[in-house]
Write an enzyme that holds these catalytic residues in place. Structure first.
Site, short mmCIF file in Angstrom:
data_model
loop_
_atom_site.label_atom_id
_atom_site.label_comp_id
_atom_site.label_asym_id
_atom_site.label_seq_id
_atom_site.Cartn_x
_atom_site.Cartn_y
_atom_site.Cartn_z
N ARG A 99 36.51 -52.61 15.61
CA ARG A 99 36.88 -51.96 16.75
C ARG A 99 37.47 -52.78 17.95
O ARG A 99 38.45 -52.29 18.97
CB ARG A 99 35.66 -51.10 17.23
CG ARG A 99 35.53 -50.05 16.14
CD ARG A 99 34.12 -49.34 16.30
NE ARG A 99 33.89 -48.29 15.53
CZ ARG A 99 32.50 -48.08 15.07
NH1 ARG A 99 31.60 -48.46 15.67
NH2 ARG A 99 32.65 -46.91 14.16
N HIS A 144 33.65 -46.22 10.13
CA HIS A 144 32.29 -45.85 10.28
C HIS A 144 31.31 -46.68 9.55
O HIS A 144 31.82 -47.20 8.35
CB HIS A 144 32.01 -44.38 9.78
CG HIS A 144 30.87 -44.02 9.45
ND1 HIS A 144 29.78 -43.55 10.32
CD2 HIS A 144 29.96 -44.20 8.16
CE1 HIS A 144 28.58 -43.48 9.77
NE2 HIS A 144 28.72 -43.76 8.44
N GLU A 153 23.97 -41.28 3.21
CA GLU A 153 25.43 -41.13 3.19
C GLU A 153 25.99 -41.75 1.70
O GLU A 153 27.17 -41.17 1.25
CB GLU A 153 26.33 -42.00 3.99
CG GLU A 153 25.78 -41.50 5.77
CD GLU A 153 26.08 -42.32 6.76
OE1 GLU A 153 26.53 -43.59 6.37
OE2 GLU A 153 25.53 -41.88 7.99
P1 ATP Z 1 29.52 -44.11 13.57
O1 ATP Z 1 28.47 -43.59 12.61
O2 ATP Z 1 31.01 -43.50 13.35
O3 ATP Z 1 29.49 -45.65 13.00
P2 ATP Z 1 27.75 -44.36 15.40
O4 ATP Z 1 26.72 -43.93 14.38
O5 ATP Z 1 27.60 -45.69 16.22
O6 ATP Z 1 29.16 -44.16 14.80
P3 ATP Z 1 27.57 -41.65 16.79
O7 ATP Z 1 26.89 -41.47 18.11
O8 ATP Z 1 26.69 -41.27 15.52
O9 ATP Z 1 27.87 -43.27 16.59
O10 ATP Z 1 28.88 -41.24 16.80
C1 ATP Z 1 29.68 -40.96 15.56
C2 ATP Z 1 30.90 -40.94 15.69
O11 ATP Z 1 31.32 -39.65 16.55
C3 ATP Z 1 31.65 -41.96 16.38
O12 ATP Z 1 32.12 -42.69 15.64
C4 ATP Z 1 32.98 -41.18 17.06
O13 ATP Z 1 34.00 -41.12 16.16
C5 ATP Z 1 32.35 -39.98 17.29
N1 ATP Z 1 32.01 -39.72 18.88
C6 ATP Z 1 30.76 -40.07 19.39
N2 ATP Z 1 30.89 -39.93 20.60
C7 ATP Z 1 31.89 -39.25 21.00
C8 ATP Z 1 32.54 -38.90 22.25
N3 ATP Z 1 32.12 -39.01 23.19
N4 ATP Z 1 33.70 -38.25 22.22
C9 ATP Z 1 34.32 -38.12 21.06
N5 ATP Z 1 33.95 -38.49 19.72
C10 ATP Z 1 32.96 -38.99 19.98
#
Ligand code: ATP
Length: 139
Positions: free
Chosen positions: A104, A117, A128
């Site tokens: 990223r 992801h 998953e």
């Molecule tokens: P990932 O599971 O994708 O690796 P993560 O577990 O670190 O990410 P989460 O908070 O679970 O983070 O968010 C999952 C996904 O949701 C993020 O990767 C992003 O694509 C989306 N997302 C999270 N926050 C936002 C936001 N504020 N606006 C839009 N999309 C968001």
């Protein structure tokens, strides 16, 4: 042996980043044990992001993952500490905070289009992997 679920999201596929992401995990020494290209169903995407179902961006996130403008590459990678190291290789969820040298940090700036992801714990990896690779003998 430790396994994690890594996905190239539609923006990563659309931007031609599948091979780069695979190469990073291969060069590190991790083993690719499952891979599929698919447009996920809404049911799959909703289940995958079930923890986020109350968030304001949930509907947009599910639509983006499932609208078919580009598919998703779902992968299972295996090796020592691959869950934690995979997350480090992806970089921070919000790309503005992701360091250089991470996927990223090298390729994006917007949280809603963060390319990839990775499972965040042993529990979510197991969940998953069975969600995306449910069929007997798939991985
Ligand atoms: P990932 O599971 O994708 O690796 P993560 O577990 O670190 O990410 P989460 O908070 O679970 O983070 O968010 C999952 C996904 O949701 C993020 O990767 C992003 O694509 C989306 N997302 C999270 N926050 C936002 C936001 N504020 N606006 C839009 N999309 C968001």
């Amino acid at each position: 042996k430790e396994r994690t679920f890594i996905a190239v999201k539609p923006d990563g596929v659309q931007r031609g980043l599948i091979s780069d992401i695979i190469a990073r995990f291969e060069r590190r020494g991790y083993k690719l044990v499952g891979m599929k290209l698919l447009v996920p169903s809404q049911a799959l995407a909703r289940e995958h992001y079930a923890d986020l179902s109350s968030k304001p961006f949930f509907a947009g996130l599910v639509d983006y993952m499932t609208n078919g403008k580009a598919p998703v590459v779902g992968m299972v990678w295996e090796g020592p500490s691959v869950i934690k190291q995979g997350r480090i290789m992806l970089g921070a969820t919000d790309p503005k905070a992701a360091g250089p040298g991470t996927i990223r940090g090298d390729y994006c700036l917007t949280i809603g289009r963060n390319i990839c992801h990775g499972s965040d714990s042993a529990e979510s990896a197991q969940k998953e992997i069975s969600l995306w690779f449910g069929g007997k003998g798939e991985v």
